[in-house]
Design a protein around this motif. Structure first.
Motif, PDB file in Angstrom:
ATOM      1  N   MET A 203      20.753   7.780  48.919  1.00  0.00           N
ATOM      2  CA  MET A 203      20.445   7.989  47.607  1.00  0.00           C
ATOM      3  C   MET A 203      19.330   8.720  47.024  1.00  0.00           C
ATOM      4  O   MET A 203      18.218   8.760  47.776  1.00  0.00           O
ATOM      5  N   LYS A 204      19.756   9.592  46.024  1.00  0.00           N
ATOM      6  CA  LYS A 204      18.662  10.377  45.615  1.00  0.00           C
ATOM      7  C   LYS A 204      17.827   9.837  44.571  1.00  0.00           C
ATOM      8  O   LYS A 204      18.307   9.263  43.660  1.00  0.00           O
ATOM      9  N   ILE A 205      16.449   9.968  44.644  1.00  0.00           N
ATOM     10  CA  ILE A 205      15.657   9.079  44.056  1.00  0.00           C
ATOM     11  C   ILE A 205      14.542  10.243  43.144  1.00  0.00           C
ATOM     12  O   ILE A 205      13.995  11.145  43.778  1.00  0.00           O
ATOM     13  N   TYR A 206      14.525  10.204  41.891  1.00  0.00           N
ATOM     14  CA  TYR A 206      13.767  11.142  40.993  1.00  0.00           C
ATOM     15  C   TYR A 206      12.871  10.175  40.279  1.00  0.00           C
ATOM     16  O   TYR A 206      13.186   9.407  39.392  1.00  0.00           O
ATOM     17  N   VAL A 207      11.736  10.561  40.459  1.00  0.00           N
ATOM     18  CA  VAL A 207      10.534   9.942  39.699  1.00  0.00           C
ATOM     19  C   VAL A 207      10.002  10.888  38.559  1.00  0.00           C
ATOM     20  O   VAL A 207      10.155  12.133  38.617  1.00  0.00           O
ATOM     21  N   MET A 208      10.143  10.243  37.350  1.00  0.00           N
ATOM     22  CA  MET A 208      10.010  10.830  36.172  1.00  0.00           C
ATOM     23  C   MET A 208       8.547  10.751  35.671  1.00  0.00           C
ATOM     24  O   MET A 208       8.122   9.620  35.438  1.00  0.00           O
ATOM     25  N   GLN A 209       8.104  12.049  35.315  1.00  0.00           N
ATOM     26  CA  GLN A 209       6.639  11.853  34.720  1.00  0.00           C
ATOM     27  C   GLN A 209       6.526  11.215  33.147  1.00  0.00           C
ATOM     28  O   GLN A 209       7.720  11.572  32.624  1.00  0.00           O
ATOM     29  N   LEU A 210       5.517  10.665  33.002  1.00  0.00           N
ATOM     30  CA  LEU A 210       5.239   9.774  31.731  1.00  0.00           C
ATOM     31  C   LEU A 210       5.296  11.346  30.501  1.00  0.00           C
ATOM     32  O   LEU A 210       4.735  12.342  30.737  1.00  0.00           O
ATOM     33  N   PRO A 211       5.869  10.965  29.352  1.00  0.00           N
ATOM     34  CA  PRO A 211       5.945  11.858  28.415  1.00  0.00           C
ATOM     35  C   PRO A 211       4.622  11.741  27.944  1.00  0.00           C
ATOM     36  O   PRO A 211       3.825  10.838  27.892  1.00  0.00           O
ATOM     37  N   PRO A 212       4.183  12.878  27.039  1.00  0.00           N
ATOM     38  CA  PRO A 212       2.803  12.740  26.422  1.00  0.00           C
ATOM     39  C   PRO A 212       2.907  11.972  25.188  1.00  0.00           C
ATOM     40  O   PRO A 212       4.172  11.329  24.897  1.00  0.00           O
ATOM     41  N   ILE A 213       1.788  11.731  24.560  1.00  0.00           N
ATOM     42  CA  ILE A 213       1.532  10.893  23.420  1.00  0.00           C
ATOM     43  C   ILE A 213       1.403  11.763  22.188  1.00  0.00           C
ATOM     44  O   ILE A 213       0.624  13.016  22.403  1.00  0.00           O
ATOM     45  N   ILE A 214       1.425  11.413  21.029  1.00  0.00           N
ATOM     46  CA  ILE A 214       1.529  12.461  19.866  1.00  0.00           C
ATOM     47  C   ILE A 214       0.022  12.483  19.414  1.00  0.00           C
ATOM     48  O   ILE A 214      -0.487  13.535  18.824  1.00  0.00           O
ATOM     49  N   TYR A 215      -0.850  11.490  19.775  1.00  0.00           N
ATOM     50  CA  TYR A 215      -2.230  11.412  19.572  1.00  0.00           C
ATOM     51  C   TYR A 215      -2.878  10.450  20.321  1.00  0.00           C
ATOM     52  O   TYR A 215      -2.457   9.455  20.652  1.00  0.00           O
ATOM     53  N   ASP A 216      -4.282  10.902  20.727  1.00  0.00           N
ATOM     54  CA  ASP A 216      -4.936  10.240  21.794  1.00  0.00           C
ATOM     55  C   ASP A 216      -5.330   8.804  20.942  1.00  0.00           C
ATOM     56  O   ASP A 216      -5.638   8.814  19.592  1.00  0.00           O
ATOM     57  N   THR A 217      -5.648   7.715  21.698  1.00  0.00           N
ATOM     58  CA  THR A 217      -6.275   6.490  21.110  1.00  0.00           C
ATOM     59  C   THR A 217      -7.581   6.195  22.131  1.00  0.00           C
ATOM     60  O   THR A 217      -7.770   6.801  22.978  1.00  0.00           O
ATOM     61  N   GLU A 218      -7.943   5.059  21.723  1.00  0.00           N
ATOM     62  CA  GLU A 218      -9.222   4.398  22.377  1.00  0.00           C
ATOM     63  C   GLU A 218      -8.930   4.047  24.018  1.00  0.00           C
ATOM     64  O   GLU A 218      -9.355   4.294  24.919  1.00  0.00           O
ATOM     65  N   SER A 219      -7.462   3.610  24.027  1.00  0.00           N
ATOM     66  CA  SER A 219      -7.066   2.935  25.241  1.00  0.00           C
ATOM     67  C   SER A 219      -6.189   3.988  26.021  1.00  0.00           C
ATOM     68  O   SER A 219      -6.228   3.913  27.424  1.00  0.00           O
ATOM     69  N   ILE A 220      -5.539   5.075  25.451  1.00  0.00           N
ATOM     70  CA  ILE A 220      -4.953   6.027  26.327  1.00  0.00           C
ATOM     71  C   ILE A 220      -5.226   7.313  25.720  1.00  0.00           C
ATOM     72  O   ILE A 220      -4.905   7.566  24.446  1.00  0.00           O
ATOM     73  N   THR A 221      -4.906   8.420  26.614  1.00  0.00           N
ATOM     74  CA  THR A 221      -5.241   9.669  26.061  1.00  0.00           C
ATOM     75  C   THR A 221      -4.120  10.424  26.724  1.00  0.00           C
ATOM     76  O   THR A 221      -3.593  10.029  27.968  1.00  0.00           O
ATOM     77  N   ASN A 222      -3.939  11.791  26.544  1.00  0.00           N
ATOM     78  CA  ASN A 222      -2.956  12.676  27.159  1.00  0.00           C
ATOM     79  C   ASN A 222      -3.524  13.265  28.589  1.00  0.00           C
ATOM     80  O   ASN A 222      -2.961  13.260  29.371  1.00  0.00           O
ATOM     81  N   GLU A 223      -4.982  13.180  28.519  1.00  0.00           N
ATOM     82  CA  GLU A 223      -5.611  13.553  29.833  1.00  0.00           C
ATOM     83  C   GLU A 223      -5.247  12.468  30.769  1.00  0.00           C
ATOM     84  O   GLU A 223      -5.026  12.743  31.900  1.00  0.00           O
ATOM     85  N   MET A 224      -5.466  11.087  30.542  1.00  0.00           N
ATOM     86  CA  MET A 224      -4.988  10.059  31.365  1.00  0.00           C
ATOM     87  C   MET A 224      -3.364  10.234  31.867  1.00  0.00           C
ATOM     88  O   MET A 224      -3.322   9.805  32.917  1.00  0.00           O
ATOM     89  N   ILE A 225      -2.855  10.371  30.856  1.00  0.00           N
ATOM     90  CA  ILE A 225      -1.239  10.607  31.424  1.00  0.00           C
ATOM     91  C   ILE A 225      -1.134  11.873  32.349  1.00  0.00           C
ATOM     92  O   ILE A 225      -0.326  11.678  33.139  1.00  0.00           O
ATOM     93  N   ASN A 226      -1.721  12.826  32.142  1.00  0.00           N
ATOM     94  CA  ASN A 226      -1.692  13.991  33.054  1.00  0.00           C
ATOM     95  C   ASN A 226      -2.264  13.812  34.216  1.00  0.00           C
ATOM     96  O   ASN A 226      -1.627  14.143  35.323  1.00  0.00           O
ATOM     97  N   ASN A 227      -3.386  12.922  34.335  1.00  0.00           N
ATOM     98  CA  ASN A 227      -3.907  12.585  35.591  1.00  0.00           C
ATOM     99  C   ASN A 227      -3.111  11.617  36.310  1.00  0.00           C
ATOM    100  O   ASN A 227      -2.706  11.690  37.624  1.00  0.00           O
ATOM    101  N   TYR A 228      -2.520  10.744  35.564  1.00  0.00           N
ATOM    102  CA  TYR A 228      -1.247   9.755  36.243  1.00  0.00           C
ATOM    103  C   TYR A 228      -0.131  10.620  36.852  1.00  0.00           C
ATOM    104  O   TYR A 228       0.355  10.390  37.996  1.00  0.00           O
ATOM    105  N   ASN A 229       0.399  11.396  35.830  1.00  0.00           N
ATOM    106  CA  ASN A 229       1.604  12.065  36.580  1.00  0.00           C
ATOM    107  C   ASN A 229       1.309  13.142  37.700  1.00  0.00           C
ATOM    108  O   ASN A 229       2.099  13.334  38.478  1.00  0.00           O
ATOM    109  N   ASN A 230       0.039  13.459  37.904  1.00  0.00           N
ATOM    110  CA  ASN A 230      -0.497  14.287  38.998  1.00  0.00           C
ATOM    111  C   ASN A 230      -0.342  13.256  40.330  1.00  0.00           C
ATOM    112  O   ASN A 230      -0.088  13.673  41.406  1.00  0.00           O
ATOM    113  N   LYS A 231      -0.690  12.201  39.971  1.00  0.00           N
ATOM    114  CA  LYS A 231      -0.574  11.129  41.135  1.00  0.00           C
ATOM    115  C   LYS A 231       0.956  10.707  41.533  1.00  0.00           C
ATOM    116  O   LYS A 231       1.224  10.595  42.576  1.00  0.00           O
TER     117      LYS A 231
END
Length: 286
Positions: A203-231
């Motif tokens: 079976m072919k498995i595709y891990v999908m990277q998280l989409p960006p968010i439209i604006y940063d909040t106190e709990s989550i930012t696009n930088e956090m998403i980028n770091n997670y996607n790199n992992k």
């Protein structure tokens, strides 16, 4: 007239040599005394030299270890060689580069595991609703234990996919980013992907990277998403599965979610955002 002289020799008493007698008790005492002296010297040497016993007995231990056949080592080397051959049998380039578009029928036997990130895929996407396994309670940390509804009952996603046996599987998990530790998320995510890859090797498995968010909040930012996607990318490379950059596909020039892909009503991806993801999948296949 001469007198007859009689010369008498005094016979001295012959002194006999003293007889040597065997004394058992004397020998026993000598033996005990010798043993005690040797033991005392041995213990003194042991106390003065901390490595005495190691030096004394290591050579025997090493000889015993060397005498064991190297069958296990040979087997391990063979297993590693076979594993390397299997992992290199398919060349993987991540993120998956753009390819010629495939027909939408590609989704017929493609399944999706997702949390709230793509939970509306059955409404706006091209995946068949019967092939989408999602829940608002499902996330990266709990992806191995959380149960979701399916034709196979309410079970975890691993059991669903193992029974479903699709040709292709897409996974997007990460809605708990900002509330869960990212390393714990990746560790749990890795376990799921690794188990699925081992159970269904074809079976072919595709891990999908998280989409960006439209604006940063106190709990989550696009930088956090980028770091997670790199992992996620590193995880996919380590396991030997595919990873698609569904983050960049939805980004604006400023690096946030493009406004056309965001719904201010649902505060989530818009119908156009889902359509963009499906189109991206069809043009990034192997």
């Amino acid at each position: 007239m001469e007198r007859n002289r009689t010369v008498k020799y005094r016979q001295g008493k012959r002194k006999g040599k003293p007889k040597v007698r065997f004394n058992f008790w004397m020998m026993f005492i000598i033996f005990v005394f010798s043993f005690v002296v040797c033991f005392v010297l041995y213990m003194l040497a042991a106390n003065l030299n901390g490595d005495f016993f190691k030096d004394e007995f290591d050579s025997n231990i090493i000889d015993e270890q060397v005498s064991v056949p190297d069958i296990q080592q040979t087997t391990d080397a063979s297993d590693k060689s076979n594993s390397a051959e299997n992992s290199n049998s398919v060349s993987i380039t991540n993120p998956v580069p753009q390819s010629a578009a495939v027909d939408a029928s590609y989704f017929d036997n493609a399944c999706l595991i997702t949390d709230s990130t793509l939970i509306q895929m059955s409404d706006y996407g091209k995946f068949s609703p019967a092939n989408i396994f999602s829940s608002t309670e499902l996330n990266a940390v709990d992806c191995n234990t959380m149960k979701v509804s399916s034709n196979f009952g309410t079970v975890n996603v691993y059991d669903i996919i193992k029974n479903k046996k699709p040709d292709v599987l897409y996974i997007m998990l990460g809605s708990d980013l900002g509330t869960s530790d990212s390393d714990e998320m990746i560790a749990s995510y890795t376990t799921l992907v690794n188990n699925l890859h081992s159970a269904l090797n074809d079976m072919k498995i595709y891990v999908m990277q998280l989409p960006p968010i439209i604006y940063d909040t106190e709990s989550i930012t696009n930088e956090m998403i980028n770091n997670y996607n790199n992992k996620l990318l590193a995880m996919a490379n380590a396991i030997g599965v595919y990873c698609i950059d569904t983050n960049t596909a939805l980004k604006s020039e400023s690096g946030v979610l493009a406004e056309k892909f965001y719904s201010y009503e649902t505060l989530a991806l818009s119908a156009e955002g889902y359509s963009e993801i499906c189109g991206y999948i069809l043009t990034h296949t192997v």
